[in-house]
Design a protein around this motif. Structure first.
Motif, PDB file in Angstrom:
ATOM      1  N   ALA A  96       1.101  -1.331   0.022  1.00 49.41           N
ATOM      2  CA  ALA A  96       0.447  -0.079   0.425  1.00 49.41           C
ATOM      3  C   ALA A  96       0.888   1.265   0.252  1.00 49.41           C
ATOM      4  CB  ALA A  96      -1.302  -0.265   1.370  1.00 49.41           C
ATOM      5  N   SER A  97      -0.053   2.197   0.027  1.00 47.16           N
ATOM      6  CA  SER A  97       1.114   3.864  -0.137  1.00 47.16           C
ATOM      7  C   SER A  97       2.484   3.862   0.972  1.00 47.16           C
ATOM      8  CB  SER A  97      -0.306   4.686   0.761  1.00 47.16           C
ATOM      9  OG  SER A  97      -0.903   4.877   0.959  1.00 47.16           O
ATOM     10  N   ASP A  98       2.797   3.152   2.498  1.00 44.54           N
ATOM     11  CA  ASP A  98       3.793   3.199   3.401  1.00 44.54           C
ATOM     12  C   ASP A  98       4.699   1.451   3.067  1.00 44.54           C
ATOM     13  OD1 ASP A  98       2.543   5.431   4.023  1.00 44.54           O
ATOM     14  OD2 ASP A  98       1.630   4.094   5.780  1.00 44.54           O
ATOM     15  N   GLY A  99       3.859   1.143   1.482  1.00 43.91           N
ATOM     16  CA  GLY A  99       5.486   0.016   1.153  1.00 43.91           C
ATOM     17  C   GLY A  99       4.886  -1.112   2.445  1.00 43.91           C
ATOM     18  N   HIS A 100       5.460  -2.064   1.955  1.00 45.05           N
ATOM     19  CA  HIS A 100       6.124  -3.449   2.423  1.00 45.05           C
ATOM     20  C   HIS A 100       7.314  -3.085   3.945  1.00 45.05           C
ATOM     21  CE1 HIS A 100       4.759  -5.309  -0.412  1.00 45.05           C
ATOM     22  NE2 HIS A 100       5.583  -5.005  -1.515  1.00 45.05           N
ATOM     23  N   THR A 101       7.002  -3.989   4.608  1.00 44.29           N
ATOM     24  CA  THR A 101       7.503  -4.081   5.925  1.00 44.29           C
ATOM     25  C   THR A 101       9.337  -4.741   5.266  1.00 44.29           C
ATOM     26  OG1 THR A 101       7.170  -6.225   6.792  1.00 44.29           O
ATOM     27  CG2 THR A 101       5.880  -3.889   7.742  1.00 44.29           C
ATOM     28  N   GLU A 102      10.351  -4.339   6.735  1.00 45.80           N
ATOM     29  CA  GLU A 102      11.154  -4.906   6.549  1.00 45.80           C
ATOM     30  C   GLU A 102      11.422  -6.205   6.423  1.00 45.80           C
ATOM     31  OE1 GLU A 102      13.772  -3.970   4.603  1.00 45.80           O
ATOM     32  OE2 GLU A 102      15.147  -5.964   5.985  1.00 45.80           O
ATOM     33  N   GLU A 103      10.719  -6.801   7.035  1.00 43.16           N
ATOM     34  CA  GLU A 103       9.933  -8.430   7.708  1.00 43.16           C
ATOM     35  C   GLU A 103      10.248  -8.554   6.121  1.00 43.16           C
ATOM     36  OE1 GLU A 103       7.059  -8.863  10.430  1.00 43.16           O
ATOM     37  OE2 GLU A 103       7.486 -11.486   9.496  1.00 43.16           O
ATOM     38  N   LEU A 104       8.305  -8.242   5.775  1.00 45.20           N
ATOM     39  CA  LEU A 104       7.737  -8.996   4.898  1.00 45.20           C
ATOM     40  C   LEU A 104       9.046  -9.196   3.611  1.00 45.20           C
ATOM     41  CD1 LEU A 104       4.659  -8.222   2.675  1.00 45.20           C
ATOM     42  CD2 LEU A 104       6.913  -7.710   1.689  1.00 45.20           C
ATOM     43  N   ARG A 105       9.714  -7.677   3.749  1.00 48.71           N
ATOM     44  CA  ARG A 105      11.343  -7.818   2.666  1.00 48.71           C
ATOM     45  C   ARG A 105      12.363  -8.899   2.585  1.00 48.71           C
ATOM     46  NH1 ARG A 105      10.462  -2.191   1.953  1.00 48.71           N
ATOM     47  NH2 ARG A 105      12.028  -2.375   3.955  1.00 48.71           N
ATOM     48  N   ARG A 106      12.468  -9.710   3.918  1.00 45.79           N
ATOM     49  CA  ARG A 106      13.147 -10.610   4.045  1.00 45.79           C
ATOM     50  C   ARG A 106      12.249 -11.996   4.494  1.00 45.79           C
ATOM     51  NH1 ARG A 106      14.253  -7.452   9.863  1.00 45.79           N
ATOM     52  NH2 ARG A 106      12.933  -8.825   9.995  1.00 45.79           N
ATOM     53  N   THR A 107      11.366 -11.917   4.581  1.00 46.81           N
ATOM     54  CA  THR A 107      10.728 -13.143   4.707  1.00 46.81           C
ATOM     55  C   THR A 107      10.321 -14.111   3.188  1.00 46.81           C
ATOM     56  OG1 THR A 107       9.797 -12.464   6.565  1.00 46.81           O
ATOM     57  CG2 THR A 107       8.334 -14.349   5.323  1.00 46.81           C
ATOM     58  N   CYS A 108      10.425 -12.992   2.120  1.00 48.79           N
ATOM     59  CA  CYS A 108       9.859 -13.089   0.756  1.00 48.79           C
ATOM     60  C   CYS A 108      11.051 -13.734   0.184  1.00 48.79           C
ATOM     61  CB  CYS A 108       9.415 -12.002  -0.366  1.00 48.79           C
ATOM     62  SG  CYS A 108       7.854 -11.387   0.474  1.00 48.79           S
ATOM     63  N   ASP A 109      10.819 -14.698  -0.948  1.00 44.98           N
ATOM     64  CA  ASP A 109      11.502 -15.796  -1.625  1.00 44.98           C
ATOM     65  C   ASP A 109      12.768 -14.857  -2.293  1.00 44.98           C
ATOM     66  OD1 ASP A 109      11.155 -18.365  -0.953  1.00 44.98           O
ATOM     67  OD2 ASP A 109       9.246 -17.587  -1.177  1.00 44.98           O
ATOM     68  N   ALA A 110      11.997 -13.750  -3.080  1.00 47.84           N
ATOM     69  CA  ALA A 110      12.910 -12.512  -3.875  1.00 47.84           C
ATOM     70  C   ALA A 110      12.240 -11.454  -3.468  1.00 47.84           C
ATOM     71  CB  ALA A 110      12.511 -13.055  -5.308  1.00 47.84           C
ATOM     72  N   VAL A 111      12.827 -10.541  -4.008  1.00 46.08           N
ATOM     73  CA  VAL A 111      12.074  -9.023  -4.152  1.00 46.08           C
ATOM     74  C   VAL A 111      12.353  -8.286  -5.313  1.00 46.08           C
ATOM     75  CG1 VAL A 111      13.010  -6.571  -2.776  1.00 46.08           C
ATOM     76  CG2 VAL A 111      12.902  -8.632  -1.385  1.00 46.08           C
TER      77      VAL A 111
END
Ligand SMILES: C[S@@+](CC[C@H](N)C(=O)[O-])C[C@H]1O[C@@H](n2cnc3c(N)ncnc32)[C@H](O)[C@@H]1O
Length: 146
Positions: A96-111
């Motif tokens: 959303a407008s504030d973007g993803h959390t750092e945790e989401l970026r860490r948890t995903c398989d790719a960014v």
């Protein structure tokens, strides 16, 4: 392999609504592409919901900080994901407008990034769908991709 696109908030802007409709319609001829909207909100809530809804999928966070890849590289990555038989679905996550959390970026398989520009999330969704369509035509050797 199913392709899921999870996005926070339905597009409100007319150009985005028609862009989303157009590319989803085109993608329908190329496989299983599913667009799911979740309620927009603050970054923490949206990121937690995105992770929950994509559990078990190969998760790709769409984020300006991510890896910038050429269209051919997207096609190659898709091909290698498909070869890994254990991956039944890949989920692209748009924040959303504030973007993803750092945790989401860490948890995903790719960014992955669509460019170094910060885009309004509805525009990012349209660009993502257009790239998915471009990749689908490229993989079939069709003339849309130049
Ligand atoms: C307005 S942007 C969020 C900007 C926020 N300041 C941040 O730090 O991420 C909303 C969403 O659009 C998507 N987005 C925007 N620009 C992008 C880009 N260049 N590449 C990939 N996704 C992008 C991302 O999913 C992002 O979470």
């Amino acid at each position: 392999m199913r392709v899921r696109i999870l996005a926070a908030g339905k597009p409100a802007l007319a150009y985005a609504k028609s862009g989303v409709d157009e590319y989803l319609k085109r993608l329908g001829r190329y496989g299983s592409y599913e667009l799911e909207y979740l309620k927009a909100g603050d970054s923490t809530t949206v990121s937690a919901t995105l992770l929950e809804r994509s559990a078990g999928n190969f998760r790709i966070a769409m984020d300006e900080r991510g890896e910038v890849l050429a269209t051919q590289a997207w096609a190659d990555k898709f091909a290698s994901l498909e070869l890994r038989g254990e991956i039944k679905a890949v989920s692209f996550l748009i924040g959303a407008s504030d973007g993803h959390t750092e945790e989401l970026r860490r948890t995903c398989d790719a960014v992955w990034s669509l460019s170094r520009l910060t885009m309004q999330h509805e525009l990012a969704l349209v660009v993502l769908l257009e790239q998915l369509y471009r990749v689908a035509t490229l993989r079939r050797g069709e003339p849309y991709h130049r």
